[in-house]
Enzyme design. Structure first.
Site, PDB file in Angstrom:
ATOM      1  CE  LYS A 116     -22.332 -19.911 -30.948  1.00  0.00           C
ATOM      2  NZ  LYS A 116     -21.940 -21.618 -30.805  1.00  0.00           N
ATOM      3  CE  LYS A 198     -14.335 -15.751 -29.500  1.00  0.00           C
ATOM      4  NZ  LYS A 198     -14.032 -16.942 -28.924  1.00  0.00           N
ATOM      5  CE  LYS A 201     -12.948 -24.350 -31.809  1.00  0.00           C
ATOM      6  NZ  LYS A 201     -14.353 -24.290 -31.112  1.00  0.00           N
TER       7      LYS A 201
HETATM    8  P1  ATP Z   1     -16.340 -20.457 -32.205  1.00  0.00           P
HETATM    9  O1  ATP Z   1     -15.844 -19.749 -33.478  1.00  0.00           O
HETATM   10  O2  ATP Z   1     -17.028 -22.123 -32.415  1.00  0.00           O
HETATM   11  O3  ATP Z   1     -17.259 -19.815 -31.291  1.00  0.00           O
HETATM   12  P2  ATP Z   1     -14.128 -20.210 -30.734  1.00  0.00           P
HETATM   13  O4  ATP Z   1     -12.871 -20.355 -31.604  1.00  0.00           O
HETATM   14  O5  ATP Z   1     -14.630 -18.691 -30.488  1.00  0.00           O
HETATM   15  O6  ATP Z   1     -15.289 -20.988 -31.515  1.00  0.00           O
HETATM   16  P3  ATP Z   1     -14.666 -21.774 -28.464  1.00  0.00           P
HETATM   17  O7  ATP Z   1     -14.936 -23.288 -28.944  1.00  0.00           O
HETATM   18  O8  ATP Z   1     -16.072 -20.699 -27.993  1.00  0.00           O
HETATM   19  O9  ATP Z   1     -13.942 -20.974 -29.439  1.00  0.00           O
HETATM   20  O10 ATP Z   1     -13.845 -21.818 -27.120  1.00  0.00           O
HETATM   21  C1  ATP Z   1     -12.899 -22.739 -26.907  1.00  0.00           C
HETATM   22  C2  ATP Z   1     -11.778 -22.278 -25.805  1.00  0.00           C
HETATM   23  O11 ATP Z   1     -10.910 -21.380 -26.669  1.00  0.00           O
HETATM   24  C3  ATP Z   1     -12.765 -21.577 -24.622  1.00  0.00           C
HETATM   25  O12 ATP Z   1     -12.020 -21.700 -23.594  1.00  0.00           O
HETATM   26  C4  ATP Z   1     -12.343 -20.171 -25.157  1.00  0.00           C
HETATM   27  O13 ATP Z   1     -12.297 -19.275 -24.303  1.00  0.00           O
HETATM   28  C5  ATP Z   1     -11.039 -20.303 -25.842  1.00  0.00           C
HETATM   29  N1  ATP Z   1     -10.918 -19.046 -27.169  1.00  0.00           N
HETATM   30  C6  ATP Z   1     -11.587 -19.095 -28.044  1.00  0.00           C
HETATM   31  N2  ATP Z   1     -11.177 -17.986 -28.764  1.00  0.00           N
HETATM   32  C7  ATP Z   1     -10.031 -17.266 -28.127  1.00  0.00           C
HETATM   33  C8  ATP Z   1      -9.245 -16.234 -28.471  1.00  0.00           C
HETATM   34  N3  ATP Z   1      -9.294 -15.595 -29.597  1.00  0.00           N
HETATM   35  N4  ATP Z   1      -8.176 -16.007 -27.511  1.00  0.00           N
HETATM   36  C9  ATP Z   1      -8.072 -16.589 -26.446  1.00  0.00           C
HETATM   37  N5  ATP Z   1      -8.895 -17.839 -26.259  1.00  0.00           N
HETATM   38  C10 ATP Z   1     -10.159 -18.040 -26.952  1.00  0.00           C
END
Ligand code: ATP
Ligand code: LTN
Length: 335
Positions: A116, A198, A201
């Site tokens: 980050k 991956k 969001k």
């Molecule tokens: P950001 O983009 O803000 O990092 P993110 O979409 O990666 O957000 P997080 O808020 O970090 O998501 O994670 C929320 C939950 O969703 C966590 O338990 C994480 O393991 C799960 N998660 C996030 N992205 C994925 C994905 N692509 N596949 C499966 N699980 C996911």
């Protein structure tokens, strides 16, 4: 004999964007299935979200949308505690205390901090650095047994355990030491336009993600445009990340195994396959979207849940906070 208490689960999600199909299949859907067996607490981690710059109006909306989506996917506010992190001051209070029991060296080894700070080079703030001790406070306040998180959060769980054990070692048994509860492998949804990374969001390219609130037509379109390969065989394989991702998504939303899905689409072209995947996703999300709309129209009900969630969370959190404050020599809070 007393009946054995259910184990406590604690998890949180940052309101950093629209919930994606990745968040749904990797987290929310699993939380949904845990609520019968465990005593669950789910939190909207808005205090963590401000470690990167946020637009206030947008943050407020995202928080509301996130908590609404928690309920829309099926988390039952009667059975579980669902709340905003910022509504429970004990998080900030214990977070500060734990900062004083966490070493600079430990924090600088965190890969999320390194990632980050590279991504937000113009805003490497102290909160981004101490993110893990606030997360440790979240978890330890609730005497948590298990924390369902993705693989990317494993390091944060390790440091939570280290901080908790360190405190217990100094002052005697205060915190329950939690275990990570990492979902089954394969529950990792990849970006549609770049299936080697991956689905996230906070991704700026919206064609990479399916938000669970996306319109059916948008979902169909995004799936149709997903990157695949030049073969025309629907098969799960490392060298076919696009098709494999779509197969995982299909399996995730339908509950069928990958092998069953491969069989179903044997000899079927990519166009028809993508159509089926899109339709399956839409079918899974339709009832959730309907619930979401209904909840949005039911402001008082939602407000009551939010208020009650904070009160229930606060009662548990304050018990731990009082215990900690007593141990370190702070005067007792008169409640
Ligand atoms: P950001 O983009 O803000 O990092 P993110 O979409 O990666 O957000 P997080 O808020 O970090 O998501 O994670 C929320 C939950 O969703 C966590 O338990 C994480 O393991 C799960 N998660 C996030 N992205 C994925 C994905 N692509 N596949 C499966 N699980 C996911
Ligand atoms: N860091 C987590 C969100 C989070 C969390 C928590 C998860 C904040 N506090 C406590 C589990 C327990 C993330 O970005 N996924």
């Amino acid at each position: 004999m007393e009946t054995q208490e259910k184990k406590r689960i604690y998890s949180a999600m940052q309101p950093s964007g629209m919930i994606t199909l990745g968040n749904f299949l990797g987290a929310l859907n699993n939380w949904n299935q845990m609520q019968e067996e465990y005593d669950c607490i789910f939190c909207v981690a808005n205090m963590h979200a401000i470690t990167v710059r946020q637009d206030p109006a947008e943050l407020r909306k995202r928080c509301r949308d996130l908590i609404t989506q928690f309920i829309a996917v099926g988390l039952d506010p009667e059975k579980n505690i669902i709340y905003y992190q910022s509504h429970v001051p004990a998080h900030a209070q214990l977070g500060w205390i734990l900062d004083c029991y966490t070493y600079m060296g430990e924090l600088s080894r965190m890969t999320q901090f390194k990632d980050k700070s590279a991504k937000h080079a113009d805003n490497i703030n102290a909160g981004l650095f101490t993110y893990p001790s606030l997360m440790a406070a979240d978890i330890l306040l609730y005497q948590t047994d298990l924390v369902p998180v993705g693989e990317d959060q494993r390091q944060h769980l390790e440091i939570t355990r280290d901080i908790g054990e360190r405190f217990n070692g100094l002052y005697g048994e205060t915190f329950r030491i939690p275990e990570a509860y990492i979902g089954k492998v394969g529950a990792r949804v990849m970006a549609l336009q770049d299936p080697t990374k991956k689905m996230s969001k906070s991704d700026e390219n919206k064609n990479n993600t399916i938000a669970i609130l996306d319109d059916p037509a948008v979902i169909m379109n995004k799936v149709k445009r997903a990157v695949t390969d030049s073969e025309n065989e629907v098969r799960f394989a490392e060298e076919k990340p696009g098709i494999s991702n779509l197969l995982s998504i299909y399996s995730g939303v339908t509950g069928k195994t990958i092998a069953e899905a491969e069989k179903e689409f044997a000899g079927v072209g990519y166009g028809a396959f993508k159509n089926a995947v899109g339709e399956a996703v839409v079918a899974k999300l339709e009832p959730i979207q309907k619930n979401f709309k209904d909840l949005q129209n039911n402001k008082d009900y939602l407000d009551a849940i939010i208020k009650e969630g904070a009160q229930k969370a606060e009662r548990i959190a304050n018990r731990t906070l009082d215990k900690v404050q007593k141990k370190i020599g702070f005067p007792l809070t008169i409640r």
